[in-house]
Scaffold this motif. Structure first.
Motif, PDB file in Angstrom:
ATOM      1  N   THR A  24      16.967 -12.219 -15.422  1.00 45.49           N
ATOM      2  CA  THR A  24      16.794 -12.967 -16.953  1.00 45.49           C
ATOM      3  C   THR A  24      16.946 -14.163 -16.273  1.00 45.49           C
ATOM      4  N   THR A  26      17.044 -18.800 -17.004  1.00 49.60           N
ATOM      5  CA  THR A  26      17.294 -20.751 -18.087  1.00 49.60           C
ATOM      6  C   THR A  26      15.909 -20.656 -17.339  1.00 49.60           C
ATOM      7  N   VAL A  54      20.163 -16.176 -14.746  1.00 52.27           N
ATOM      8  CA  VAL A  54      20.680 -15.889 -15.728  1.00 52.27           C
ATOM      9  C   VAL A  54      22.436 -14.599 -14.802  1.00 52.27           C
ATOM     10  N   GLU A  56      24.803 -12.214 -13.653  1.00 55.74           N
ATOM     11  CA  GLU A  56      25.447 -10.829 -14.371  1.00 55.74           C
ATOM     12  C   GLU A  56      26.004 -11.161 -15.743  1.00 55.74           C
ATOM     13  N   GLY A  57      26.455 -10.867 -17.042  1.00 61.10           N
ATOM     14  CA  GLY A  57      27.600 -11.398 -17.368  1.00 61.10           C
ATOM     15  C   GLY A  57      27.805 -12.657 -18.224  1.00 61.10           C
ATOM     16  N   GLU A  58      27.180 -12.935 -17.466  1.00 61.58           N
ATOM     17  CA  GLU A  58      26.977 -14.935 -17.234  1.00 61.58           C
ATOM     18  C   GLU A  58      26.294 -15.353 -19.063  1.00 61.58           C
ATOM     19  N   ASP A  59      26.683 -15.987 -20.099  1.00 62.05           N
ATOM     20  CA  ASP A  59      25.769 -16.510 -20.671  1.00 62.05           C
ATOM     21  C   ASP A  59      25.091 -17.380 -20.575  1.00 62.05           C
ATOM     22  N   LEU A  60      23.919 -17.082 -21.711  1.00 59.61           N
ATOM     23  CA  LEU A  60      22.574 -17.596 -21.462  1.00 59.61           C
ATOM     24  C   LEU A  60      22.827 -19.700 -21.427  1.00 59.61           C
ATOM     25  N   LEU A  61      23.690 -20.301 -22.389  1.00 56.06           N
ATOM     26  CA  LEU A  61      23.929 -21.810 -22.484  1.00 56.06           C
ATOM     27  C   LEU A  61      24.960 -21.849 -20.889  1.00 56.06           C
ATOM     28  N   ASN A  62      25.477 -20.836 -20.623  1.00 55.53           N
ATOM     29  CA  ASN A  62      26.705 -21.232 -19.766  1.00 55.53           C
ATOM     30  C   ASN A  62      25.243 -21.414 -18.227  1.00 55.53           C
ATOM     31  N   TYR A 105      13.974 -18.046 -20.493  1.00 56.15           N
ATOM     32  CA  TYR A 105      14.508 -18.401 -21.951  1.00 56.15           C
ATOM     33  C   TYR A 105      14.577 -20.379 -22.278  1.00 56.15           C
ATOM     34  N   TYR A 107      14.766 -23.822 -22.900  1.00 53.37           N
ATOM     35  CA  TYR A 107      16.010 -25.030 -23.884  1.00 53.37           C
ATOM     36  C   TYR A 107      15.430 -26.454 -23.643  1.00 53.37           C
TER      37      TYR A 107
END
Length: 172
Positions: A24, A26, A54, A56-62, A105, A107
């Motif tokens: 995954t 961004t 991304v 592991e465990g990280e939010d997409l926006l972060n 993803y 943005y």
């Protein structure tokens, strides 16, 4: 988030008997007029959107903010909006899988035009990655020329060129 495209590398004939590794990522779309903030990679002679994996465990926006700051030195990242999801299946050259399933993803966001210090990883430095504000139409033409004429093009250039063309069509 809307689905933009699913692309399968031409070397992949069937996915049903492959071991697939999922990744995954961004990707940031930072536009100022017709200029867009991109990474130029000397090794592949291409332009790509800043971004990356991304954790592991990280939010997409972060992850988006972290990658954008690390790769470009971008400051004052704001007004982040979903643009779309690009999915691809491509050959994987490590022993743990046959195919990589990459989900990117994307943005849009705004950043200050003046960039700070970036913090590239070792392989990014080795590949000659440099952040640049580039006219989006020039970047598209450059990537199209690399696709047509360069033996050193990377696997991601088709994704990046597709995204740049869509960005130019929808966001300019």
């Amino acid at each position: 988030m809307r689905h933009l495209r699913t692309a399968t590398h031409p070397d992949i004939e069937h996915l049903d008997q492959c071991v697939i590794k999922q990744r995954t990522a961004t990707r940031a779309i930072c536009i100022d007029g017709e200029s867009i903030l991109l990474m130029h990679t000397e090794r592949y002679d291409d332009y790509t959107l800043p971004g990356g994996g991304v954790d592991e465990g990280e939010d997409l926006l972060n992850a988006l903010v972290r990658e954008l700051e690390e790769e470009t030195g971008a400051n004052n990242i704001r007004r982040i909006k979903p643009f779309g999801l690009y999915e691809e299946f491509r050959p994987w050259y490590k022993d743990d899988a046959d195919v990589m399933h990459m989900i990117s993803y994307c943005y849009s966001c705004h950043v200050d035009k003046e960039l700070g210090e970036n913090r590239l990883e070792g392989y990014e430095k080795t590949n000659g990655m440099v952040p640049r504000w580039v006219n989006i139409h020039d970047a598209i033409a450059h990537n199209q020329n690399t696709i047509a004429n360069s033996a050193k093009k990377g696997l991601s250039i088709e994704r990046e060129t597709y995204l740049l063309e869509l960005i130019a069509k929808e966001l300019l």
